[in-house]
Design a protein around this motif. Structure first.
Motif, PDB file in Angstrom:
ATOM      1  N   ASP A  46       2.823  -8.473   9.744  1.00 54.46           N
ATOM      2  CA  ASP A  46       2.551  -9.041   8.823  1.00 54.46           C
ATOM      3  C   ASP A  46       1.029  -8.825   8.664  1.00 54.46           C
ATOM      4  OD1 ASP A  46       1.647 -10.473  10.826  1.00 54.46           O
ATOM      5  OD2 ASP A  46       1.964 -12.558  10.266  1.00 54.46           O
ATOM      6  N   PRO A 105      -7.383  -9.823   4.591  1.00 51.61           N
ATOM      7  CA  PRO A 105      -7.654  -9.250   3.181  1.00 51.61           C
ATOM      8  C   PRO A 105      -7.523  -7.716   2.997  1.00 51.61           C
ATOM      9  CG  PRO A 105      -9.171 -10.995   3.760  1.00 51.61           C
ATOM     10  CD  PRO A 105      -8.620 -10.389   5.136  1.00 51.61           C
ATOM     11  N   ASP A 134       1.316   0.353  -3.194  1.00 56.18           N
ATOM     12  CA  ASP A 134       2.408   0.180  -4.036  1.00 56.18           C
ATOM     13  C   ASP A 134       2.110   0.944  -5.229  1.00 56.18           C
ATOM     14  OD1 ASP A 134       3.378  -2.021  -2.288  1.00 56.18           O
ATOM     15  OD2 ASP A 134       2.378  -3.495  -3.483  1.00 56.18           O
ATOM     16  N   ALA A 168      -4.429  -6.487   2.602  1.00 58.28           N
ATOM     17  CA  ALA A 168      -3.818  -6.950   1.403  1.00 58.28           C
ATOM     18  C   ALA A 168      -4.026  -5.979   0.309  1.00 58.28           C
ATOM     19  CB  ALA A 168      -4.053  -8.124   1.045  1.00 58.28           C
ATOM     20  N   ASP A 169      -5.365  -5.604   0.158  1.00 56.66           N
ATOM     21  CA  ASP A 169      -6.022  -4.754  -0.603  1.00 56.66           C
ATOM     22  C   ASP A 169      -5.287  -3.394  -0.398  1.00 56.66           C
ATOM     23  OD1 ASP A 169      -7.512  -6.482  -1.459  1.00 56.66           O
ATOM     24  OD2 ASP A 169      -9.459  -5.817  -0.802  1.00 56.66           O
ATOM     25  N   PRO A 202      -0.843  -7.274   6.244  1.00 57.62           N
ATOM     26  CA  PRO A 202      -1.413  -7.606   4.811  1.00 57.62           C
ATOM     27  C   PRO A 202      -1.656  -9.108   4.550  1.00 57.62           C
ATOM     28  CG  PRO A 202       0.348  -6.129   4.571  1.00 57.62           C
ATOM     29  CD  PRO A 202       0.244  -6.503   5.945  1.00 57.62           C
ATOM     30  N   TRP A 203      -0.942 -10.050   5.162  1.00 59.32           N
ATOM     31  CA  TRP A 203      -1.006 -11.523   5.270  1.00 59.32           C
ATOM     32  C   TRP A 203      -2.153 -12.169   5.971  1.00 59.32           C
ATOM     33  CZ3 TRP A 203       2.983  -8.327   4.501  1.00 59.32           C
ATOM     34  CH2 TRP A 203       3.647  -8.534   3.427  1.00 59.32           C
ATOM     35  N   ARG A 204      -2.316 -11.331   7.183  1.00 57.84           N
ATOM     36  CA  ARG A 204      -3.386 -11.837   7.903  1.00 57.84           C
ATOM     37  C   ARG A 204      -4.886 -11.335   7.455  1.00 57.84           C
ATOM     38  NH1 ARG A 204      -2.073 -12.477  13.758  1.00 57.84           N
ATOM     39  NH2 ARG A 204       0.271 -12.693  13.743  1.00 57.84           N
ATOM     40  N   LYS A 254      -2.353  -2.585   0.639  1.00 58.50           N
ATOM     41  CA  LYS A 254      -0.810  -2.856   0.193  1.00 58.50           C
ATOM     42  C   LYS A 254      -0.906  -2.531  -1.107  1.00 58.50           C
ATOM     43  CE  LYS A 254       2.942  -5.769  -0.177  1.00 58.50           C
ATOM     44  NZ  LYS A 254       2.897  -5.700  -1.957  1.00 58.50           N
ATOM     45  N   THR A 255      -1.846  -3.333  -2.078  1.00 59.70           N
ATOM     46  CA  THR A 255      -1.683  -3.001  -3.581  1.00 59.70           C
ATOM     47  C   THR A 255      -1.887  -1.619  -4.047  1.00 59.70           C
ATOM     48  OG1 THR A 255      -2.710  -5.432  -3.675  1.00 59.70           O
ATOM     49  CG2 THR A 255      -3.011  -3.776  -5.481  1.00 59.70           C
TER      50      THR A 255
END
Length: 206
Positions: free
Chosen positions: A63, A69, A79, A72-73, A65-67, A75-76
């Motif tokens: 996890d 930031p 995508d 998470a960026d 992207p959830w841990r 992953k964006t």
């Protein structure tokens, strides 16, 4: 005059990660990978038990992207790259979408390698490159027809790219490579004294 065509394309997507927002700072991403590797005792233990060279978070942190930031960026941005590749592949996704399934860190030391493999149950797989020191290994891609070639002679040196049995793709820091998950690939031995750092991922259709 004979008509000769190339059939059944195997596509490889290569782009700068920065072509799609948000911006992911390379130095910050490298620092995050190294920090996570140092703290991830479960991942370290798995690598030692399995004889895995260096470090991977594949079996310990599902996890990222959830841990963090910065992941998470990442992953964006990924995508958007995967959506562009899916468009090139002319996938008919219907009412489902390609979704990130796994994302993991790889830190390959001098002498380390990742053997030939594929990513079953996924649709698109890929890697973005965080540290590629001089002498770090390229990605080696295998012609998916190779096992069916029976007694065929070897190709001539310098044969056209689409006729070669293996392709060595040498990425740069900040590149992202995407391919269909059934394509077998490997990372040959890292000949650099420094660590080769990358982040790999799978997308599934759901």
């Amino acid at each position: 005059m004979p008509a000769i065509r190339s059939l059944f394309a195997t596509r490889l997507y290569r782009a700068a990660l920065s072509e799609h927002a948000p911006a992911v700072d390379a130095a910050e991403l490298e620092a995050a990978c190294l920090s996570i590797a140092e703290d991830d005792e479960a991942g370290q233990e798995w690598c030692e038990t399995e004889g895995f060279p260096g470090y991977t978070s594949y079996a310990s942190l599902a996890d990222l992207p959830w841990r963090f930031p910065i992941f998470a960026d990442l992953k964006t941005a990924l995508d958007a790259h995967v959506a562009a590749f899916a468009e090139d592949l002319e996938f008919d996704l219907g009412d489902k979408a390609l979704q990130l399934e796994d994302l993991w860190i790889n830190i390959l030391p001098e002498g380390g390698s990742h053997g030939l493999h594929l990513h079953p149950h996924s649709v698109i797989s890929g890697t973005t490159y965080v540290a590629m020191p001089e002498g770090a290994s390229a990605l080696k891609l295998e012609d998916p027809r190779l096992g069916f070639m029976m007694g065929a002679p070897a190709r001539r040196k310098g044969a056209r790219e689409e006729l070669r049995s293996f392709i060595y793709e040498k990425p740069a820091v900040g590149d992202v490579l995407l391919w269909e998950s059934w394509l077998r690939h490997e990372v040959p031995m890292n000949m650099s004294e420094e660590e080769r750092i990358s982040v790999s991922f799978n997308y599934k259709w759901e």
